[in-house]
Design a protein around this motif. Structure first.
Motif, PDB file in Angstrom:
ATOM      1  N   GLU A 151      46.689  44.980  42.747  1.00 51.10           N
ATOM      2  CA  GLU A 151      45.631  44.264  43.365  1.00 51.10           C
ATOM      3  C   GLU A 151      46.251  42.911  45.006  1.00 51.10           C
ATOM      4  O   GLU A 151      47.163  42.508  44.556  1.00 51.10           O
ATOM      5  CB  GLU A 151      44.956  42.893  42.644  1.00 51.10           C
ATOM      6  CG  GLU A 151      44.133  43.497  41.312  1.00 51.10           C
ATOM      7  CD  GLU A 151      43.073  44.179  42.227  1.00 51.10           C
ATOM      8  OE1 GLU A 151      42.427  43.697  42.208  1.00 51.10           O
ATOM      9  OE2 GLU A 151      42.596  45.136  41.061  1.00 51.10           O
ATOM     10  N   VAL A 152      45.588  43.678  46.320  1.00 51.24           N
ATOM     11  CA  VAL A 152      46.258  43.146  47.292  1.00 51.24           C
ATOM     12  C   VAL A 152      45.440  42.031  48.295  1.00 51.24           C
ATOM     13  O   VAL A 152      46.008  41.635  48.877  1.00 51.24           O
ATOM     14  CB  VAL A 152      46.949  44.207  48.049  1.00 51.24           C
ATOM     15  CG1 VAL A 152      47.869  45.739  46.634  1.00 51.24           C
ATOM     16  CG2 VAL A 152      46.033  45.211  48.910  1.00 51.24           C
ATOM     17  N   TYR A 153      44.452  41.492  47.648  1.00 46.06           N
ATOM     18  CA  TYR A 153      43.672  41.669  48.915  1.00 46.06           C
ATOM     19  C   TYR A 153      44.254  40.269  49.220  1.00 46.06           C
ATOM     20  O   TYR A 153      43.773  39.944  50.189  1.00 46.06           O
ATOM     21  CB  TYR A 153      42.216  40.835  48.016  1.00 46.06           C
ATOM     22  CG  TYR A 153      41.283  40.176  48.856  1.00 46.06           C
ATOM     23  CD1 TYR A 153      40.285  41.061  50.096  1.00 46.06           C
ATOM     24  CD2 TYR A 153      41.022  38.293  49.108  1.00 46.06           C
ATOM     25  CE1 TYR A 153      39.662  40.768  50.646  1.00 46.06           C
ATOM     26  CE2 TYR A 153      40.194  38.723  50.062  1.00 46.06           C
ATOM     27  CZ  TYR A 153      38.975  39.119  50.879  1.00 46.06           C
ATOM     28  OH  TYR A 153      38.024  38.940  51.566  1.00 46.06           O
ATOM     29  N   GLU A 154      44.884  38.966  48.577  1.00 44.12           N
ATOM     30  CA  GLU A 154      44.943  37.867  49.111  1.00 44.12           C
ATOM     31  C   GLU A 154      46.438  38.055  50.149  1.00 44.12           C
ATOM     32  O   GLU A 154      46.351  37.456  51.299  1.00 44.12           O
ATOM     33  CB  GLU A 154      45.418  36.760  47.619  1.00 44.12           C
ATOM     34  CG  GLU A 154      44.144  36.832  46.878  1.00 44.12           C
ATOM     35  CD  GLU A 154      44.009  37.086  45.653  1.00 44.12           C
ATOM     36  OE1 GLU A 154      44.472  38.328  45.840  1.00 44.12           O
ATOM     37  OE2 GLU A 154      42.627  37.193  45.684  1.00 44.12           O
ATOM     38  N   SER A 365      54.153  35.649  45.162  1.00 37.01           N
ATOM     39  CA  SER A 365      53.654  34.333  44.564  1.00 37.01           C
ATOM     40  C   SER A 365      52.536  33.949  45.416  1.00 37.01           C
ATOM     41  O   SER A 365      51.355  33.460  44.640  1.00 37.01           O
ATOM     42  CB  SER A 365      54.627  34.051  45.921  1.00 37.01           C
ATOM     43  OG  SER A 365      56.240  33.982  45.597  1.00 37.01           O
ATOM     44  N   ILE A 366      51.543  34.786  46.364  1.00 38.42           N
ATOM     45  CA  ILE A 366      50.554  34.776  46.676  1.00 38.42           C
ATOM     46  C   ILE A 366      49.569  34.766  45.293  1.00 38.42           C
ATOM     47  O   ILE A 366      48.748  34.090  45.804  1.00 38.42           O
ATOM     48  CB  ILE A 366      50.073  35.384  47.791  1.00 38.42           C
ATOM     49  CG1 ILE A 366      51.457  34.809  49.340  1.00 38.42           C
ATOM     50  CG2 ILE A 366      48.258  35.689  48.195  1.00 38.42           C
ATOM     51  CD1 ILE A 366      50.772  33.746  49.638  1.00 38.42           C
ATOM     52  N   SER A 367      49.226  36.284  44.968  1.00 44.53           N
ATOM     53  CA  SER A 367      48.968  36.405  43.605  1.00 44.53           C
ATOM     54  C   SER A 367      48.656  35.633  42.603  1.00 44.53           C
ATOM     55  O   SER A 367      47.535  34.945  41.955  1.00 44.53           O
ATOM     56  CB  SER A 367      49.555  37.497  43.214  1.00 44.53           C
ATOM     57  OG  SER A 367      49.628  38.614  43.931  1.00 44.53           O
ATOM     58  N   ARG A 368      49.751  33.844  42.777  1.00 44.12           N
ATOM     59  CA  ARG A 368      49.652  34.116  41.642  1.00 44.12           C
ATOM     60  C   ARG A 368      48.996  32.330  41.851  1.00 44.12           C
ATOM     61  O   ARG A 368      48.488  31.715  40.870  1.00 44.12           O
ATOM     62  CB  ARG A 368      51.122  33.244  41.416  1.00 44.12           C
ATOM     63  CG  ARG A 368      51.710  34.506  40.437  1.00 44.12           C
ATOM     64  CD  ARG A 368      53.096  34.240  39.535  1.00 44.12           C
ATOM     65  NE  ARG A 368      53.820  35.202  39.476  1.00 44.12           N
ATOM     66  CZ  ARG A 368      55.138  35.192  38.955  1.00 44.12           C
ATOM     67  NH1 ARG A 368      55.580  34.268  39.345  1.00 44.12           N
ATOM     68  NH2 ARG A 368      55.389  35.912  38.399  1.00 44.12           N
TER      69      ARG A 368
END
Length: 404
Positions: A151-154, A365-368
């Motif tokens: 999952e890479v959207y963010e 980090s961004i995913s969290r």
């Protein structure tokens, strides 16, 4: 599996799509790299987008020797419309775009197909690592190597880690659901981020996978052209505007970080092209968008120092000299460039490992930190994929790379 091996019915067909506008200098080399792929089940669709040179003639000559190559023609309508025409005419289960001046190393399609087939149906995009090459095909030392997947959207909002349009393979069924390349960008004189926009729409509903090998030769040609940077900045702003409309829950800092990163890229490109005043302008714009990220980068001070020194040293010269592009004697000599992919990879191994590690830390980090609402595939907005000719369509072929 060799390119001339008998066709295997059990293998999925891959449709290679190549938009071409005045591409006579490199199109033959690009096609040779595609036809040399170890994966046998391919069709190659080249769209001549109203070229005024020998592009169509060269492709027609090759197509007579290789039945897998098909030439399509349209009035000049831009790279997005050209890719869309090729997709519409294609028959493959997978779509593999490549620009008309880039190259693939022989195992690229084979390894991307393998990655696709080993993944779940939710895997919509696979990408390979890229090496920069110059106009003579020599490696310049530039690399793009990330192992960001799932999952890479963010993360993709902040950074187009795929690097370029020639690095990806896309599941055809995913394109049918989210739509093709959006041609409305060029209608708004905002070309430059059509690939990134498509990747974002795909990332809303599908996972991304990676082939962690350098299988793409991304051609970067020194040029004095800088007029398209304004259009590219506008394109990026429109892309972020669409993201905000679809996901208002995503915090503003992510959009500011994305804008700052992209404007830093424009500053680097301007500096490489010898346009020092333009480079300083984009550095300032990057600081206005978000100041912490640029000031924490060595590249910011390198471009700033180089541009200021060049302007000061040329202050006594005529005004026109301030924007003089790099001459051939200022460019790196092909003799001193690494001609071996393996040698380059070995010499840059620590850099590659650092790039991969930093990319993964950033992605985690961004995913969290950032959580978006899950999109519904049945409520997708309509995307303009028409091929309406535009008087400014050729501007979208200015070579670009939105990786930074």
């Amino acid at each position: 599996m060799r390119p001339d091996s008998p066709k295997c019915p059990s293998l999925p067909l891959v449709s290679v799509i190549i938009p071409a506008y005045n591409a006579e200098q490199f199109i033959e080399e690009t096609l040779k790299s595609v036809l040399a792929q170890t994966y046998p089940e391919i069709e190659v669709l080249v769209v001549d987008d109203g070229s005024q040179d020998r592009t169509a003639e060269i492709v027609e000559k090759i197509s007579k020797k290789h039945s897998r190559v098909q030439l399509l023609k349209q009035q000049n309508a831009g790279v997005a419309a050209a890719r869309n025409l090729a997709i519409q005419k294609s028959r493959g289960e997978y779509i593999a775009p490549i620009d008309a001046d880039d190259i693939w190393y022989p195992e690229n399609i084979e390894k991307q197909v393998q990655c696709m087939r080993e993944g779940e149906p939710s895997l919509g995009v696979v990408y390979s690592w890229s090496l920069d090459i110059d106009e003579n095909g020599f490696l310049t030392g530039g690399i793009r190597a990330f192992t960001i997947e799932g999952e890479v959207y963010e993360t993709l909002i902040c950074h187009n880690f795929l690097g370029n349009a020639s690095a990806s393979m896309i599941r055809r069924s995913a394109l049918d659901k989210v739509g093709f390349y959006d041609t409305s960008y060029i209608e708004k004189s905002a070309q430059g981020c059509e690939d990134w926009d498509l990747y974002l729409r795909l990332a809303e509903y599908y996972q991304f996978g990676v082939v962690p090998e350098f299988l793409i030769g991304y051609r970067k040609v020194y040029t004095s052209m800088s007029s398209n940077y304004v259009a590219m900045a506008k394109s990026h702003a429109l892309m972020l505007q669409d993201v905000k409309q679809r996901h208002p829950e995503i915090p503003e800092f992510l959009h500011r970080l994305s804008a700052s990163n992209f404007l830093m890229y424009l500053a680097h490109q301007s500096s490489r092209n010898g346009s020092d005043r333009t480079a300083l302008f984009w550095l300032f714009q990057a600081l206005k968008a978000e100041c912490i990220s640029p000031l924490s980068r060595y590249g910011f001070y390198r471009v700033l120092g180089k541009s200021l020194l060049n302007l000061l040293s040329q202050f006594w010269k005529p005004q026109a000299a301030l924007e003089t592009p790099l001459s051939s004697k200022d460019r790196p000599s092909s003799d001193c460039k690494l001609s071996s992919r393996e040698l380059l990879v070995e010499s840059r191994r620590k850099n590659i490992e650092s790039m991969v590690t930093i990319g993964n830390i950033f992605h985690r980090s961004i995913s969290r930190i950032v959580k978006r609402n899950q999109a519904d595939i049945d409520t997708l907005p309509q995307v303009n994929i028409s091929a309406t000719p535009s008087a400014k369509a050729e501007l979208s072929y200015e070579k670009r790379n939105s990786s930074y």
